[in-house]
Structures are given as structure tokens and as C-alpha cells.
Scaffold this active site. Structure first.
Site, PDB file in Angstrom:
ATOM      1  CB  SER A 185      -1.469 -21.358 -18.526  1.00 56.11           C
ATOM      2  OG  SER A 185      -1.985 -20.735 -17.364  1.00 56.11           O
ATOM      3  CG  ASP A 215       4.291 -23.464 -12.671  1.00 62.07           C
ATOM      4  OD1 ASP A 215       3.189 -23.181 -12.147  1.00 62.07           O
ATOM      5  OD2 ASP A 215       4.537 -23.221 -13.860  1.00 62.07           O
ATOM      6  CG  HIS A 230       0.486 -23.056 -14.334  1.00 62.77           C
ATOM      7  ND1 HIS A 230       1.576 -22.215 -14.352  1.00 62.77           N
ATOM      8  CD2 HIS A 230      -0.471 -22.468 -15.094  1.00 62.77           C
ATOM      9  CE1 HIS A 230       1.296 -21.156 -15.107  1.00 62.77           C
ATOM     10  NE2 HIS A 230       0.069 -21.288 -15.561  1.00 62.77           N
TER      11      HIS A 230
END
EC number: 3.1.1.-
Length: 377
Positions: A44, A342, A345
Site C-alpha cells: 500500500s 489514515d 498510511h
């Protein structure tokens, strides 16, 4: 009536203008011909939208508001408020945005600039976060197979000689392994009842090395790597132990530290063994830890609290109603003030700062080469 001298000057200026135009066009064509491509592999941290094309569960997708709100003004699938470090590195290398490999509609010419194979929740192992997508794999081995398909397309479109040139001149950038170390604790598996931590780390690094060697066999020569970040100290990890809110999750921290000790040794062995193998290794763990622990030094106001989420430190992953409308979330006013967008991340600003260090950082930060040097080789 204009004088002969004036007419001569006009003619000379016209010729100079035409000459400059020809030189400019020639330079642009030369840049297009000789530009190194960028191929990204990982999780990610590098996700640019591949998960948009998987049948993923919502907790592993980011194609909804407020993701993408800062720069793109709409969600792209990047797990951030805006651009990610791959986007900045492409910019520094004079490349267009590198699209996710599953995105339909990119032209064959785009392949000569690169593709992004990274996917949220991906690990070295196929069994890492297996329920994140339905009936599909997105592990590092699958990403390698996807690249092999691209390599075949390049050979078909460009011919063997030109395809070899593109592949050998390209830079291959990796961030992978963090999910493999987090998943056993997330899923409460018995992994470490059956094997030692050291043996598990050997498996992760060994499988990563196999992929590197496979790319080398295909003609890849220039590689970039990030050490694993302090993922035991993200907002989501800081709230795992409800009796010690704000404390790093030590089991993951220990594994990541051991990985980061061993992986550079493997790269040095590859450099000795594989002719022409060159690499950049960025100390991402230190770079991110510095920003978490001393945010104001780097222009941030918050190093441990997420911009978007709920609960203590906004460490519960509800950003954008990720887990349904019944679970609300809070969104900060200015994401640039935060290291984390978040609970797990980074913000665009944090991505940009790290990208600059990967691109042109000194040898104590990115070594033995930085990416700027690799792209010029």
C-alpha cells in the site's frame, strides 16, 4: 523600406529560431528514446490504484473520499490524501505518472515509461491477508508474473533488442515485507509457534531475493529498495494495547528491526555475485521514525495522530466510512500538518519528503547509490 542590413538580421534571427526549434525537438526525442522507465513492486505504500480493479473488501480499498482530496481532488486508489512517493520519483525522473498495471486503456508507449504493480495488503507470501481479495492473488510472485507479461508485450511491440534496452535501463523499486510481519498478529495465527522469528525472516527475505534474481535474469540491472518502516509505531499500532496507548507494538517492531539488519547483507551479496547489479537502499525506517518522533523539525504538527480515522490517535481504520456508515470518522483540517493520513498510511507531504531522500539523499540515507544516480547510469 528596410535596409539590407536589417533584412540580413531578420534572416539570421529566423534561421536561429528554426535551429533552436530543431534542437529542442531533437532533445525531446532523445529524452524519450533514452529515458529510463520505472517499475514499482510492493504494497500500500506504493499503491496507485490496482485495488480498484480487484474484488477487494472495503477495508483494503481507498477509492472513496477523502482519499485523494489534496491534489487530485478525487479518490484514485492511492492510500493517501494525494500523491505518493512513486509519483514524486517519476516527476524527478521526468516521467509521467506511472499507472497501475491493472488500469485499462494505457497505451503500449506507456510501457516504455513503466508500470506500478504494487497492491494494498500485498506481501511476499500469497497467504498474507488472503481474504483481502476474492479468487485472486496479489503477492510479490504474482506481481513478478504480471511484469513477465509486460516484458513479453515489450518484446512483441519493440523487438528483442529495444525491449532489452528498456528493461536493462529501467529502475525497479521495491517496498515489500511489512504485511508479512504484521499479518500473523492481525489474524492471531500460530505462525511463531511453528517456526522461529529468525527462520520466518529468512523466508521473507529469501522469497524477495528470488524475485530480484528472476528480474535480473530478464535483464533488470538497476534496483531501488526501502528498508521496512516503523510499522509497529503507526497510529493503528499505537492503540493495539489499550493499557499502553501511545506505545509501539513491540512484536512487529522486533521483526522489522531484524529484517532491516539482514536485508542489506543480502543486497551486498547480490552485488558481488550478479554482474552489473546496482542498487539504492533507502533507510526508510530512520526517515519515518524521525518524523514520528520529532514532527515539528520536519514541518509537521502531529507525528503520532492520524489525520483521518476515529478513536484514540484516530488510530481506528474508519476513514471514509471504510467499515460502513455506522462507524463514523474524524478528518483533520489540514493534512499537511500530519505525518499519517489514515491510521497506517502517510500524507502527501510525508511521501514527498521521503521521495526526495530516496531520489537524492546522501550516502548515510540512501546508498550505495541514490535513485537520481541510478536513473543516470
Amino acid at each position: 523600406m528596410a535596409s539590407p542590413r536589417f533584412n540580413s538580421i531578420i534572416i539570421i534571427l529566423f534561421i536561429c529560431t528554426i535551429s533552436l526549434s530543431i534542437v529542442s525537438i531533437s532533445c525531446k526525442e532523445d529524452l524519450k528514446t533514452n529515458q529510463a522507465a520505472l517499475f514499482a513492486f510492493g504494497d500500500s505504500l506504493f499503491e496507485a490504484g490496482n485495488n480498484n480493479y480487484f474484488d477487494s473488501i472495503s477495508s483494503f480499498r481507498s477509492n472513496f473520499w477523502p482519499y485523494g482530496k489534496t491534489t487530485f481532488k478525487f479518490p484514485t486508489g492511492r492510500v493517501s490524501d494525494g500523491r505518493i512517493m512513486i509519483d514524486f520519483i517519476a516527476e524527478y525522473a521526468w516521467l509521467p505518472l506511472i499507472p497501475p498495471n491493472l488500469q485499462p486503456g494505457y497505451s503500449n508507449s506507456q510501457l516504455t515509461y513503466g508500470l506500478n504493480f504494487a497492491t494494498t495488503a500485498a506481501g511476499v507470501f500469497a497467504g498474507t491477508f488472503p481474504g483481502s481479495v476474492t479468487n485472486l492473488s496479489k503477492d510479490l510472485g504474482t506481481q513478478l508474473n504480471n511484469f513477465k507479461n509486460v516484458e513479453k508485450t515489450l518484446r512483441s511491440n519493440l523487438g528483442d533488442a529495444e525491449a532489452r534496452r528498456v528493461i536493462s535501463k529501467a529502475v525497479y523499486l521495491f517496498h515489500i515485507g511489512a504485511n508479512d510481519y504484521q499479518y500473523p498478529f492481525f489474524a492471531n495465527t500460530s505462525t511463531f509457534s511453528n517456526t522461529t522469528k529468525e527462520r520466518f525472516i529468512d523466508f521473507v527475505i529469501g522469497n524477495t531475493t528470488t524475485v530480484i534474481e528472476e528480474l535480473y535474469k530478464l535483464g533488470a540491472r538497476k534496483f531501488g529498495f526501502l528498508s521496512l518502516g516503523p510499522f509497529g509505531c503507526t497510529p493503528s499500532a499505537l492503540i493495539i494495547n489499550s493499557t499502553k496507548i501511545g506505545s509501539c507494538f513491540e512484536p512487529v517492531t522486533e521483526l522489522i528491526n531484524l529484517h532491516n539488519q539482514e536485508f542489506p547483507k543480502v543486497l551486498r551479496r547480490l552485488e558481488r555475485r550478479l554482474s552489473g547489479f546496482k542498487y539504492a537502499l533507502h533507510d526508510f525506517h530512520t526517515s519515518l521514525s524521525q518524523r514520528i518522533n520529532n514532527p515539528s523539525r520536519y514541518g509537521f504538527k502531529e507525528g503520532e495522530m492520524a489525520c483521518c480515522g476515529s478513536g484514540p490517535l484516530r488510530g481506528i481504520n474508519t476513514c471514509g466510512f471504510r467499515n460502513g456508515p455506522s462507524q463514523g470518522y474524524k478528518l483533520c483540517e489540514n493534512a499537511d500538518d500530519y505525518v499519517f493520513f489514515d491510521p497506517s498510511h502517510l500524507t502527501e507531504t510525508a511521501h514527498q519528503q521521503i521521495a526526495e531522500l530516496i531520489w537524492s539523499g546522501p550516502p548515510n540515507v540512501t546508498a550505495p547509490y541514490n535513485l537520481k544516480t541510478l536513473f543516470r547510469l
